[in-house]
Design a protein around this motif. Structure first.
Motif, PDB file in Angstrom:
ATOM      1  N   GLN A   1       1.833   8.754  -4.468  1.00 12.34           N
ATOM      2  CA  GLN A   1       1.414   7.367  -4.174  1.00 12.34           C
ATOM      3  C   GLN A   1      -0.169   7.592  -3.538  1.00 12.34           C
ATOM      4  O   GLN A   1      -0.222   8.390  -2.871  1.00 12.34           O
ATOM      5  CB  GLN A   1       2.321   6.615  -3.011  1.00 12.34           C
ATOM      6  CG  GLN A   1       3.574   6.190  -3.803  1.00 12.34           C
ATOM      7  CD  GLN A   1       4.193   5.262  -2.618  1.00 12.34           C
ATOM      8  OE1 GLN A   1       4.385   5.573  -1.622  1.00 12.34           O
ATOM      9  NE2 GLN A   1       4.753   3.931  -3.296  1.00 12.34           N
ATOM     10  N   ASP A   2      -0.904   6.495  -3.981  1.00 15.71           N
ATOM     11  CA  ASP A   2      -2.067   6.519  -3.163  1.00 15.71           C
ATOM     12  C   ASP A   2      -2.057   5.936  -2.067  1.00 15.71           C
ATOM     13  O   ASP A   2      -0.767   5.351  -1.729  1.00 15.71           O
ATOM     14  CB  ASP A   2      -3.128   6.032  -3.957  1.00 15.71           C
ATOM     15  CG  ASP A   2      -2.980   4.536  -4.363  1.00 15.71           C
ATOM     16  OD1 ASP A   2      -2.652   3.811  -3.348  1.00 15.71           O
ATOM     17  OD2 ASP A   2      -3.482   4.122  -5.014  1.00 15.71           O
ATOM     18  N   PRO A   3      -2.679   6.176  -0.844  1.00  7.58           N
ATOM     19  CA  PRO A   3      -2.895   5.559   0.314  1.00  7.58           C
ATOM     20  C   PRO A   3      -2.452   4.108   0.492  1.00  7.58           C
ATOM     21  O   PRO A   3      -1.768   3.592   1.186  1.00  7.58           O
ATOM     22  CB  PRO A   3      -3.935   5.861   1.253  1.00  7.58           C
ATOM     23  CG  PRO A   3      -4.389   7.065   0.421  1.00  7.58           C
ATOM     24  CD  PRO A   3      -4.120   6.956  -0.964  1.00  7.58           C
ATOM     25  N   ALA A   4      -3.035   3.270  -0.610  1.00  8.80           N
ATOM     26  CA  ALA A   4      -2.794   1.924  -0.396  1.00  8.80           C
ATOM     27  C   ALA A   4      -1.374   1.641  -0.897  1.00  8.80           C
ATOM     28  O   ALA A   4      -0.632   0.717  -0.416  1.00  8.80           O
ATOM     29  CB  ALA A   4      -3.893   1.285  -1.075  1.00  8.80           C
ATOM     30  N   GLN A   5      -0.822   2.418  -1.856  1.00  9.11           N
ATOM     31  CA  GLN A   5       0.450   1.953  -2.429  1.00  9.11           C
ATOM     32  C   GLN A   5       1.510   2.377  -1.317  1.00  9.11           C
ATOM     33  O   GLN A   5       2.501   1.618  -0.868  1.00  9.11           O
ATOM     34  CB  GLN A   5       0.729   2.985  -3.523  1.00  9.11           C
ATOM     35  CG  GLN A   5       0.350   2.683  -4.953  1.00  9.11           C
ATOM     36  CD  GLN A   5       0.124   3.574  -6.077  1.00  9.11           C
ATOM     37  OE1 GLN A   5       0.303   4.608  -5.608  1.00  9.11           O
ATOM     38  NE2 GLN A   5       0.725   3.102  -7.172  1.00  9.11           N
ATOM     39  N   TYR A   6       1.282   3.573  -0.452  1.00  4.26           N
ATOM     40  CA  TYR A   6       2.109   3.934   0.531  1.00  4.26           C
ATOM     41  C   TYR A   6       2.036   2.918   1.614  1.00  4.26           C
ATOM     42  O   TYR A   6       3.098   2.553   2.118  1.00  4.26           O
ATOM     43  CB  TYR A   6       1.525   5.230   1.076  1.00  4.26           C
ATOM     44  CG  TYR A   6       2.603   5.901   1.979  1.00  4.26           C
ATOM     45  CD1 TYR A   6       3.386   6.876   1.245  1.00  4.26           C
ATOM     46  CD2 TYR A   6       2.759   5.753   3.289  1.00  4.26           C
ATOM     47  CE1 TYR A   6       4.425   7.454   2.041  1.00  4.26           C
ATOM     48  CE2 TYR A   6       3.545   6.619   4.089  1.00  4.26           C
ATOM     49  CZ  TYR A   6       4.453   7.376   3.508  1.00  4.26           C
ATOM     50  OH  TYR A   6       5.478   8.180   4.359  1.00  4.26           O
ATOM     51  N   ALA A   7       0.808   2.445   1.829  1.00  6.47           N
ATOM     52  CA  ALA A   7       0.800   1.461   3.008  1.00  6.47           C
ATOM     53  C   ALA A   7       1.726   0.032   2.462  1.00  6.47           C
ATOM     54  O   ALA A   7       2.250  -0.555   3.479  1.00  6.47           O
ATOM     55  CB  ALA A   7      -0.649   1.094   3.273  1.00  6.47           C
ATOM     56  N   GLU A   8       1.435  -0.437   1.579  1.00  3.03           N
ATOM     57  CA  GLU A   8       2.218  -1.384   0.871  1.00  3.03           C
ATOM     58  C   GLU A   8       3.729  -1.207   1.235  1.00  3.03           C
ATOM     59  O   GLU A   8       4.314  -2.160   1.510  1.00  3.03           O
ATOM     60  CB  GLU A   8       1.860  -1.773  -0.462  1.00  3.03           C
ATOM     61  CG  GLU A   8       0.397  -2.448  -0.632  1.00  3.03           C
ATOM     62  CD  GLU A   8      -0.142  -2.306  -2.268  1.00  3.03           C
ATOM     63  OE1 GLU A   8       0.499  -1.937  -2.835  1.00  3.03           O
ATOM     64  OE2 GLU A   8      -1.424  -2.115  -2.060  1.00  3.03           O
ATOM     65  N   THR A   9       4.159  -0.239   0.716  1.00  7.31           N
ATOM     66  CA  THR A   9       5.435   0.231   0.644  1.00  7.31           C
ATOM     67  C   THR A   9       5.981  -0.114   2.201  1.00  7.31           C
ATOM     68  O   THR A   9       7.354  -0.727   2.210  1.00  7.31           O
ATOM     69  CB  THR A   9       5.823   1.602   0.176  1.00  7.31           C
ATOM     70  OG1 THR A   9       5.145   1.821  -1.225  1.00  7.31           O
ATOM     71  CG2 THR A   9       7.424   1.776   0.123  1.00  7.31           C
TER      72      THR A   9
END
Ligand SMILES: C[S@@+](CC[C@H](N)C(=O)[O-])C[C@H]1O[C@@H](n2cnc3c(N)ncnc32)[C@H](O)[C@@H]1O
Length: 499
Positions: free
Chosen positions: A311-319
């Motif tokens: 995941q990129d950092p934004a996807q990780y943060a959203e999850t």
């Protein structure tokens, strides 16, 4: 504020078990009751279709689902009919339900769970789906996607001593009990251990419980199999983000998983296996393998790490900002999202890998093997048998020379097929692919020599003899063919395409 966890009272738990059996509270029966639409909606955390199905069913099974999965208030008479041996009062004494007005509500989640050969019941804190509110920080997780991933990937040889590190409700320990003579479970959370103790009693298991952080409570002890779905979620160390005990070990970045990899070897008996899930940070344009290789280096352990997702950092943060019950339109969500982005930026993190780490303590004094690989597609389910076979194959490869490898008459595994693709009208294919049906679902492109080798792997001709014949057929030097096919041969044996 979380409700207190259930208590262990052998007599009351036996009565509960009788009632759950009587109501046929099983994975299959619940699936049949809900049907595919409501089951799929529940999987997406939508309760309404399941509420509509169960509200009118009027059976003890439907009452148990409404009470313990959906978090609905049920009529006291319905609850009494669903728990005829335990009674509502017994359920209250076990701290499973409380009276609320004229009805009864559950104070914990309790649901059936099963693998291919076993069936259990598992209690945990009510999910956010049932409470319709964000989780509390001491929430004890039920069975989630990560739990079932680890359970699926765990190799399951018969062993003497097994450890479930960070047991939570005890789901991994339930699986371990089927093939380990003794099971030890640890957790930093007393609440989690209380749930695990309740689930052990409910399912007739006898585990050793130890409270403490990571490996501290098992200092000086060695095990044949260690599994952990650890609190691996990379979390900004700021008060803006709650510290959920179930997912966050309180460390910065991915250091909790790194420490676990570095220290687990002291707790493995010779030949012992450790397996856990983890996240790793990828800094800048580096390769994830470099980071994980650094963790394993010097451990003396065999390592087989499969990256399953990136995941990129934004996807990780959203999850993870959403996990725990926060909705993306809220200001809390935005604050957490920003905290994650800042945290990753502070270390130059460009991506976050997720995968399965399998480690093994070699029995002799050979060099350990290291296999860092990627498999992001579907894999066998359960995957554990392929992991066990893969460890055995990699161990064999680490203990044998190329000459010994060529002495073996290899056979194509039964789940392997070959695909040939060519331009319309051409007689010869331009692409030959070997496709594995099970295991990691490998697809391997073969060159001319490789394709020729695999085509004669029927268990009767040694690979060395095949190499000599192929060299003569192609009119090339045997050492050239040997050099070309050896890496392929090793890879196919390691992943179980050749057996
Ligand atoms: C992701 S949950 C896994 C639960 C369960 N084993 C499963 O597979 O679903 C992680 C567990 O680790 C526990 N935990 C958190 N920090 C810990 C620590 N420092 N030492 C030991 N356990 C910890 C949590 O309480 C939680 O039960």
């Amino acid at each position: 504020m979380s409700a207190p966890p259930p208590i262990v009272d052998a007599d009351l738990v036996a009565r509960l078990r009788a009632d759950l059996e009587h109501a046929a509270y099983t994975v299959e029966a619940v699936g049949e009751l809900l049907g595919p639409l409501a089951s799929a909606a529940l999987g997406r955390e939508q309760v309404l279709p399941a509420q509509r199905v169960t509200a009118t069913a009027g059976t003890p099974l439907a009452t148990l689902v409404r009470l313990f999965t959906l978090g609905d208030a049920v009529d006291a008479d319905d609850a009494a009919r669903a728990l005829p041996t335990l009674g509502v009062e017994g359920a209250e004494r076990l701290r499973l339900v409380v009276q609320q007005g004229p009805g009864v509500v559950a104070t914990c989640d309790l649901r059936p769970y099963a693998d291919e050969d076993h069936a259990w019941w598992v209690a945990s804190d009510l999910s956010e789906l049932a409470t319709r509110a964000p989780l509390s920080e001491d929430h004890v997780l039920g069975i989630g996607g990560a739990s079932t991933t680890l359970a699926s990937w765990t190799p399951r040889p018969r062993v003497e001593r097994a450890l479930d590190l960070g047991t939570g409700c005890g789901v991994q320990a339930l699986h371990l009990g089927a093939h380990a003579a003794s099971v030890t479970v640890t957790d930093i959370s007393a609440r989690a251990l209380a749930y695990a103790a309740f689930n052990a009693e409910l399912n007739g298991c006898d585990w050793t419980f130890v409270e403490g952080s990571m490996l501290d409570p098992v200092a000086g002890q060695r095990f044949d199999l260690i599994v952990s779905n650890p609190p691996f979620v990379i979390t900004p160390r700021t008060p803006d983000v709650p510290l959920f005990e179930y997912r966050d070990g309180g460390q910065a970045g991915d250091s909790l998983v790194a420490d676990l990899v570095r220290s687990i070897g002291d707790h493995l008996a010779p030949g012992g296996i450790a397996q856990f899930l983890g996240n790793w940070e990828v800094v800048g344009d580096s390769d994830w393998r470099d980071r994980v290789r650094g963790w394993v280096a010097g451990s003396g352990l065999d390592a087989w790490v499969v990256q399953r997702e990136v995941q990129d950092p934004a996807q990780y943060a959203e999850t993870w900002a959403r996990d725990g019950g926060h909705h993306s339109a809220t200001s809390e969500f935005a604050t957490m999202y920003a905290a994650w982005l800042d945290d990753f930026a502070s270390r130059g993190v460009s991506a976050i890998g997720f995968g399965v780490i399998t480690l093994q303590r070699p029995t002799g004094d050979r060099d350990p093997f290291l296999d860092l690989t990627e498999a992001t597609g579907p894999v066998a389910s359960p995957m554990g048998p392929a992991v066990l076979a893969g460890l055995a194959a990699r161990t064999w490869l680490a203990e044998h020379t190329d000459d010994e490898l060529l002495e073996v008459a290899w056979r194509c595994a039964d789940d392997v097929t070959e695909e040939r693709h060519g331009r319309p009208g051409d007689t010869d294919p331009t692409v030959i692919l070997l496709r594995q049906g099970g295991g990691l679902g490998r697809v391997v492109r073969l060159g001319t020599a490789g394709a020729a080798l695999v085509s004669v792997c029927d268990g009767s001709l040694s690979a060395g003899a095949a190499v000599a014949a192929i060299a003569s057929l192609l009119g090339v030097d045997e050492t050239e063919v040997r050099a070309e096919v050896l890496p392929l041969l090793r890879a196919l044996v390691a992943d179980g395409l050749l057996v």
